[in-house]
Design a protein around this motif. Structure first.
Motif, PDB file in Angstrom:
ATOM      1  N   UNK A  89       0.363  -1.000  -0.222  1.00 19.23           N
ATOM      2  CA  UNK A  89       0.109  -0.366   0.214  1.00 19.23           C
ATOM      3  C   UNK A  89       0.983   1.229   0.236  1.00 19.23           C
ATOM      4  N   UNK A  90       0.698   1.782  -1.289  1.00 17.96           N
ATOM      5  CA  UNK A  90       1.673   3.645  -0.815  1.00 17.96           C
ATOM      6  C   UNK A  90       0.216   4.649  -0.981  1.00 17.96           C
ATOM      7  N   UNK A  91       0.898   6.007  -0.054  1.00 19.11           N
ATOM      8  CA  UNK A  91      -0.089   7.207  -0.316  1.00 19.11           C
ATOM      9  C   UNK A  91       1.004   7.789  -0.969  1.00 19.11           C
ATOM     10  N   UNK A  92       0.015   8.916  -1.151  1.00 12.85           N
ATOM     11  CA  UNK A  92       1.049  10.467  -1.310  1.00 12.85           C
ATOM     12  C   UNK A  92      -0.264  11.470  -1.120  1.00 12.85           C
ATOM     13  N   UNK A  93       0.696  12.280  -1.474  1.00 15.92           N
ATOM     14  CA  UNK A  93      -0.284  13.804  -1.250  1.00 15.92           C
ATOM     15  C   UNK A  93      -0.872  14.241  -2.517  1.00 15.92           C
ATOM     16  N   UNK A  94      -1.337  15.169  -3.026  1.00 16.12           N
ATOM     17  CA  UNK A  94      -2.216  16.163  -3.893  1.00 16.12           C
ATOM     18  C   UNK A  94      -0.921  16.080  -4.545  1.00 16.12           C
ATOM     19  N   UNK A  95      -1.338  16.430  -5.573  1.00 17.69           N
ATOM     20  CA  UNK A  95      -0.367  17.276  -6.940  1.00 17.69           C
ATOM     21  C   UNK A  95       0.129  16.630  -7.150  1.00 17.69           C
ATOM     22  N   UNK A  96       1.688  17.936  -7.046  1.00 26.61           N
ATOM     23  CA  UNK A  96       2.789  16.839  -6.950  1.00 26.61           C
ATOM     24  C   UNK A  96       3.327  15.242  -7.482  1.00 26.61           C
ATOM     25  N   UNK A  97       2.573  15.345  -5.721  1.00 23.45           N
ATOM     26  CA  UNK A  97       2.759  13.834  -5.431  1.00 23.45           C
ATOM     27  C   UNK A  97       2.076  13.023  -5.528  1.00 23.45           C
ATOM     28  N   UNK A  98       1.130  12.855  -6.828  1.00 24.57           N
ATOM     29  CA  UNK A  98       0.093  12.196  -7.228  1.00 24.57           C
ATOM     30  C   UNK A  98       0.737  11.593  -8.931  1.00 24.57           C
ATOM     31  N   UNK A  99       1.374  13.353  -9.259  1.00 22.24           N
ATOM     32  CA  UNK A  99       1.919  13.492 -10.682  1.00 22.24           C
ATOM     33  C   UNK A  99       3.272  12.728 -10.565  1.00 22.24           C
TER      34      UNK A  99
END
Length: 544
Positions: free
Chosen positions: A65-75
């Motif tokens: 499982x991996x999680x990240x922030x919106x915007x640049x993290x997702x990109x």
């Protein structure tokens, strides 16, 4: 309970032990509150690679499982998810999204929309009560059928909202499918009547944990076995019927026996046409057994097709073939094994000068040869990187236990191997975990060696430094001559020491084995180690 805490409780129920992440995402703190260890990386792609390896090491039973922030993290995460999709690896990806009032506003990046072509499922949660069902769907999709990533995007303004009580979560089950019994009988007759059968085993054997069934099938048919790059280690390569693995570089045994086969059984494989896989020769009777029906007739036309779990398929075939052979093998395995041994010996004789070379700069083949004869191979997990390390390592490394080689090549992003080795070490802390890479690959993900140090993940990293993009030199002669465009280098052992790891540069043949032993000793002390071997610009690989 707010949405972030509910997600953490669901991850705990699914058996998640590590959450790979890059802040900011509220799931990280919520996960730590329920004793799920966050592994925070230096770039999103490496975190996804670590989650990828965790999934592989459990045959998909434990989903990374991996999680990240919106915007640049997702990109920035896009490449890691694309790699897992191409290699058929199960993941659950949990990006934070923009607030619901902004999620559809240009140019805000929407993970649910933009990851759709590199995930098995991608959805955005819009109300907190939908969270349990959305995560259940994601884990089920990742764990069942063809393994691939599943994504659930959670808008940032939803995390603090309450999930209405009562809510209940039951972990996603594992389901398997078996092939059509009538087709099994027809295929069994073909296999029993084959004069020179060969088995081609893919990564599906690993996910089905079909290793014992594959061995039983091979020994019953007295059939040589070749594995795909992703399937390498599915069959013990010290077995008399082992041909080795296929990729861009292959042992002569693979080429010889595929060419002479009359029937080829592909099990747990896609037969995808790629320059990083074996080219199946024409004029053979092909049996294609795969979990995903979309693989059938995609790149090759097989006379027979079986759709189902690799272990259930092999077990059904063994049951159907055995009575057709009078209950036992026909007694030709000795002759087959002798032919394999003879071809292998001839091939190794050709390559022995490179494998035992005393030249400096070092032959990368000498480093691989000494590495394989120094480590405890049965207790080692190893992976290549893209380019030369893959083509130099895969034909010569002899894997003897399941899931001891992480092979890949459907897509070939540089730097993948570092995260794979770290994820494998978290999954199998008692084993030596090695990544073999080059000076191009370390340029992509090398700063994440600091993650190995900070997160106490003691891997052994084998770096080939030839100060060049060697494979590109023949196709970029003018660029190289006029502008030195293929020249790359650095003091990578020094870099690793600066990051807190153990780094050592090795320049002469007699230093290779002592350096490997020192590197292993450091990992046993809990220190990640990188051995930088100064190598020649080797462009030759084993191909036919």
């Amino acid at each position: 309970m707010n949405a972030a805490d509910a997600i953490a409780r669901i991850l705990k129920a699914e058996g998640v032990e590590y959450l790979f992440a890059y802040p900011m995402n509220p799931i990280i703190e919520a996960a730590a509150n329920v004793d799920i260890r966050p592994i925070v990386v230096r770039q999103e792609r490496t975190g996804l690679h670590m989650a990828d390896a965790l999934s592989r090491m459990s045959s998909g039973r434990r989903v990374g499982v991996f999680c990240m922030q919106n915007g640049p993290g997702a990109e920035n995460a896009f490449g890691g998810v694309a790699q897992a999709y191409g290699e058929s690896v199960p993941l659950v990806v949990l990006p934070m999204g923009f607030p619901r009032s902004q999620s559809g506003v240009n140019p805000n990046f929407s993970s649910a929309l933009n990851f759709r072509h590199i995930t098995k499922s991608a959805e955005q949660v819009l109300v907190p009560q939908a969270i349990p069902d959305a995560l259940r769907r994601a884990f089920f999709q990742a764990r069942n059928g063809r393994p691939r990533p599943a994504l659930v995007e959670i808008p940032s303004d939803l995390f603090n909202e309450e999930v209405p009580e009562p809510w209940h979560y039951r972990p996603a089950p594992e389901v398997r499918s078996a092939p059509d019994p009538e087709v099994v009988e027809r295929v069994a007759s073909v296999l029993a009547g084959a004069a020179r059968p060969v088995i081609y085993a893919g990564q599906g054997v690993h996910y089905a944990r079909a290793w014992a069934a594959l061995k039983e099938m091979a020994e019953l048919l007295e059939a040589p076995v070749v594995t795909s790059l992703g399937g390498k280690s599915a069959f013990p390569e010290n077995h008399p019927l082992a041909l080795g693995s296929g990729g861009r570089a292959i042992p002569r045994t693979v080429h010889t026996f595929l060419q002479s086969a009359d029937v080829i059984l592909g099990i747990g494989c896609s037969f995808t046409s790629t320059k990083f896989g074996v080219k199946i020769p024409k004029g053979k009777t092909l049996i294609h057994a795969t979990l995903d029906p979309s693989d059938i007739y995609k790149d090759i036309e097989a006379e027979y097709a079986l759709v189902g779990d690799a272990r259930l398929t092999l077990e059904a075939l063994v049951q159907a073939v055995r009575p057709r052979l009078g209950g036992k093998p026909r007694g030709r395995s000795g002759d087959v094994a002798r032919r394999i041994a003879d071809v292998k010996a001839e091939w190794l004789a050709v390559w022995r000068p490179k494998l035992t070379s005393n030249a400096a700069p070092l032959s990368p083949y000498r480093v691989i040869w000494d590495l394989m004869h120094t480590v405890d191979v049965a207790n080692t997990i190893i992976t290549h990187d893209a380019g030369s390390p893959r083509d130099q390592l895969s034909p010569f490394w002899e894997s003897v236990t399941p899931l001891s080689y992480i092979g890949w090549g459907k897509t070939t992003q540089l730097g993948y191997g570092l995260g794979l080795a770290m994820g494998a070490k978290l999954a199998r802390p008692g084993q030596l975990c090695i990544n073999v890479w080059g000076d191009a690959a370390i340029g992509f993900t090398g700063m994440d060696f600091e993650t190995a140090v900070r997160e106490r993940i003691p891997i052994l990293s084998i770096l080939f430094n030839n100060s060049s993009m060697a494979l590109e030199v023949p196709v970029m002669p003018v660029s190289t001559q006029k502008y030195r465009s293929t020249d790359i280098s650095g003091d990578y052992a020094g870099m690793v020491r600066a990051l807190g790891g153990y780094g050592e540069r090795v320049m002469t043949p007699e230093q290779i084995i002592p350096a490997i032993r020192r590197g292993i000793a450091k990992t046993e002390e809990g220190v990640p180690a990188l051995l930088e071997f100064i190598t020649a610009q080797e462009t030759e690989f084993s191909s036919f």
